[in-house]
Design an enzyme around this catalytic site. Structure first.
Site, PDB file in Angstrom:
ATOM      1  N   ASP A   1       8.998   5.300   0.785  1.00 42.26           N
ATOM      2  CA  ASP A   1       7.708   5.165   0.157  1.00 42.26           C
ATOM      3  C   ASP A   1       6.327   5.387   0.908  1.00 42.26           C
ATOM      4  O   ASP A   1       5.682   6.364   0.598  1.00 42.26           O
ATOM      5  CB  ASP A   1       7.576   3.937  -0.368  1.00 42.26           C
TER       6      ASP A   1
ATOM      7  N   GLU B   1       7.000  -3.271  10.695  1.00 38.82           N
ATOM      8  CA  GLU B   1       6.592  -4.655  10.203  1.00 38.82           C
ATOM      9  C   GLU B   1       5.272  -4.894  11.266  1.00 38.82           C
ATOM     10  O   GLU B   1       4.294  -5.472  10.796  1.00 38.82           O
ATOM     11  CB  GLU B   1       7.480  -5.678  10.026  1.00 38.82           C
TER      12      GLU B   1
ATOM     13  N   GLU C   1       1.735  -3.536  -5.012  1.00 39.31           N
ATOM     14  CA  GLU C   1       1.679  -1.989  -5.400  1.00 39.31           C
ATOM     15  C   GLU C   1       1.119  -1.785  -6.656  1.00 39.31           C
ATOM     16  O   GLU C   1       0.241  -0.711  -6.692  1.00 39.31           O
ATOM     17  CB  GLU C   1       2.892  -1.516  -5.354  1.00 39.31           C
TER      18      GLU C   1
ATOM     19  N   ARG D   1       1.497  -5.010   9.956  1.00 33.27           N
ATOM     20  CA  ARG D   1       0.782  -6.418   9.788  1.00 33.27           C
ATOM     21  C   ARG D   1       0.005  -6.978  10.928  1.00 33.27           C
ATOM     22  O   ARG D   1      -1.085  -7.281  10.496  1.00 33.27           O
ATOM     23  CB  ARG D   1       1.977  -7.340   9.175  1.00 33.27           C
TER      24      ARG D   1
ATOM     25  N   THR E   1      -0.981   0.414   4.808  1.00 39.35           N
ATOM     26  CA  THR E   1      -0.076   0.241   3.750  1.00 39.35           C
ATOM     27  C   THR E   1       0.248  -1.286   3.406  1.00 39.35           C
ATOM     28  O   THR E   1       0.855  -1.889   2.648  1.00 39.35           O
ATOM     29  CB  THR E   1       1.609   0.639   4.150  1.00 39.35           C
TER      30      THR E   1
END
Length: 652
Positions: A361, A212, A534, A216, A622
């Site tokens: 994913d 994360e 998404e 981010r 992502t």
């Protein structure tokens, strides 16, 4: 995607993390061991109430469904069903006697344009619609600035912020930064930049998620560095001009953070630990799953560290993340499909669970994006992508009944086990990613001109279109027009193979008894909407690549649903929803950072001219942070070769 926790604190024993993979498909309820810290430890209570009040935790996993009420953690299924039935009886009686007639959990936003008639298609004012997205962003960010500036989490209904690290991580500020730059919001960028310069420090005794924090925070800083240099006319600030004292502020912060995250890779196999104490420079294995890391998390660090290596010339950043890909591929995953856990100590997979939703994913997303990031100079990643997509066709694709929508299911017991007809909203990244892989970011028309355009290209684009239709149906199925976190589907037994004839309806009839609705099922515990990006992400790619106006129109309809049903009264901005299948919906009192970093950014790009961030020149990580494509050069190279192995797939 994840939040960090202090060492020896059992936040990682969150019941959804512990056993979701063993029973999710049959129950739609994550059941786990009793939490040693009392009744506040359920998913909803844990994330919404307890962890968000805990200084030692960071926000939610971006790629993991969560949010089941604490009352469903400890009791056996029969007792839960009995309680649910009793509650339903009470609620029904209250409804019958009018208890809810005057009650409103949310207030629809008072924007006239939501209900006014407007032109559609090519005649629509797309720049005007884009401006509506800017308004939504500024309302969201200004509410955060007013009530929770500098805090890592924002509760827009209660209008308060929660700090997840002693001095804060800039979780919302850094994640939203490049969206503000793209929207040319100079004063807000200046405010954010001042906070990053004067208040942001990573010298804190804080455990964070390796993944994360990379996607981010590291990604946000690197994309801000890229945009401020590549697009100096957007949100122009003198402090970051060439030669100015703050020219490399974002890069310097990124380098400091990356140095701290690098200790996660100091494992026997090279597969990174799930967490890092950024102050102590200490890698920490996961507290569950025998210390295994999520496969998606370990393989969704590569774009960020590779770009940093390119910027700094520090080859070690590159080598560490390349090693992970080598270790994963050396397991010779059947059909190119990877189980969702991997051990950092041995580099071997744990369990057999195969899915393209949570924990799986972005492994697939980063295969094709690594190939594109280095200007197609690493063909092994294209090879791995092609294998995995064929594996998806062979093992996970089937069709619903009676309408024959295309879905990607899960093999929770391995490829020899049954197919579970379940799609996390997260799986809806796939249509856009497939289209991106086919054309490399060119329009479909341009790709056909440059050739060769193969039968495989045509088949892949058709699969992308069909999956996009299904993901749109997940929105149309819900009362608010906002998709549930998880959707199940009605399929044949045995499931139809990917080669079976199928043709889903082109449109979704509004009739509540329409046949297409028989194909979809949403369990009562999956009705929450977390403002996820998404589907609009894929709409953006599909519009840019196909030029089909319907994808823009679907996005506009989605955006209006967000405005209509997630707006918070009194200038609070927007909130995720506990129940998106009732009107008025119930808010969760939380604004995810990816609402600003991804969802609204993708809406903005969807309604923008195609020359803003051209897809054949950039890659989006992502978390929707844009990076430039670049050549490998003499120092940076793939550094490994695939071992010969038999890959069991059908011919494309």
């Amino acid at each position: 995607m994840s939040f960090g926790v202090p060492k020896n604190t059992p936040s990682f024993n969150n019941p959804q993390r512990v056993i979701e993979d063993h029973i999710w498909g049959s129950t739609a309820v994550a059941r786990g061991p009793n939490n040693r810290h009392g009744p506040g430890g359920g998913i909803l209570g844990s994330v919404q109430d307890r962890l968000f009040e805990n200084r030692n935790a960071l926000p939610m996993y971006k790629d993991k469904p969560y949010a089941y009420p604490p009352s469903h953690r400890h009791r056996p299924l029969w007792r839960r069903k009995r309680s649910i039935g009793f509650l339903l009886l009470i609620v029904s009686l209250l409804y019958y006697f009018g208890a809810f007639q005057e009650h409103h959990d949310t207030v629809a936003a008072p924007w006239g344009w939501l209900t006014s008639s407007s032109e559609s298609g090519k005649s629509a004012d797309w720049l005007g619609r884009r401006q509506r997205v800017v308004e939504a962003f500024t309302l969201s960010f200004d509410a955060y600035s007013r009530y929770a500036w500098g805090y890592d989490v924002f509760h827009p209904v209660s209008k308060k912020g929660i700090q997840m690290a002693p001095s804060g991580m800039g979780w919302i500020i850094v994640d939203a930064l490049d969206t503000m730059i793209l929207m040319n919001l100079t004063s807000r960028v200046t405010h954010a930049r001042d906070w990053i310069s004067n208040s942001l420090t990573y010298d804190q005794n804080q455990d964070v998620s390796t993944f994360e924090t990379t996607i981010r925070m590291l990604g946000g800083l690197l994309s801000a560095h890229y945009l401020s240099n590549e697009y100096p006319q957007l949100a122009p600030i003198a402090d970051d001009d060439a030669g100015a004292p703050g020219e490399d502020l974002y890069l310097e912060k990124a380098r400091d953070l990356a140095d701290r995250l690098m200790v996660a890779f100091d494992t026997p196999s090279g597969v990174p630990y799930a967490s890092v104490n950024i102050g102590k420079y200490q890698g920490l294995p996961a507290h569950d799953e025998g210390g295994a890391s999520s496969t998606a998390e370990t393989t969704t660090l590569q774009l960020e560290f590779k770009y940093l290596a390119k910027l700094t010339g520090e080859k070690d950043f590159w080598d560490k993340v390349e090693k992970v890909m080598e270790v994963v591929d050396s397991n010779a995953p059947e059909g190119g499909l990877v189980p969702i856990f991997i051990y950092p100590d041995t580099g071997e997979f744990r369990s057999k669970n195969i899915r393209l939703g949570s924990r799986g994913d972005s492994y697939y997303e980063y295969l094709i994006k690594q190939y594109l990031q280095t200007n197609k100079q690493e063909p092994l990643y294209l090879e791995m992508w092609d294998e995995s997509l064929q594996g998806v066709r062979d093992h996970l694709v089937t069709y619903t009944e009676p309408s024959r929508f295309t879905i990607i299911g899960e093999r929770q017991s391995g490829l020899d086990g049954p197919l579970t007809p379940k799609m996390d909203h997260l799986v809806c990244f796939m249509p856009g990613t497939i289209a991106l892989a086919v054309t490399g970011g060119l329009t479909e028309a341009e790709a056909k001109k440059r050739g060769p355009w193969t039968k495989k290209n045509e088949a892949d684009m058709q699969l992308a279109r069909e999956l996009m239709q299904t993901c749109w149906g997940m929105y149309k199925y819900m009362a608010t027009g906002l998709a549930a976190e998880i959707t199940y589907f009605n399929i044949a037994d045995p499931p139809l193979p990917e080669s079976a004839p199928h043709e889903a309806p082109a449109d979704f009839a509004e009739d509540p008894e329409a046949d297409w609705r028989k194909d979809f099922t949403v369990h009562s515990l999956d009705v929450h909407n977390l403002q996820r990006p998404e589907t609009v992400e894929s709409l953006f790619y599909m519009w840019r690549i196909t030029g089909e106006i319907k994808y823009r129109e679907w996005g506009w309809e989605m955006f209006k649903s967000f405005m209509n049903y997630t707006a918070v009264p009194d200038g609070g901005g927007f909130s995720s929803l506990t129940d998106a299948n009732r009107i008025p919906p119930i808010t969760r009192d939380n604004m995810e950072s990816f609402w600003l970093a991804e969802t609204l950014k993708y809406f903005y790009l969807l309604f923008s001219p195609n020359d803003l961030l051209p897809l054949d020149k950039i890659v989006l990580n992502t978390e929707a942070h844009p990076f430039p494509r670049f050549d490998l050069g003499p120092i940076l190279s793939t550094g490994w070769k695939r071992k010969p192995k038999a890959v069991k797939t059908t011919a494309a």
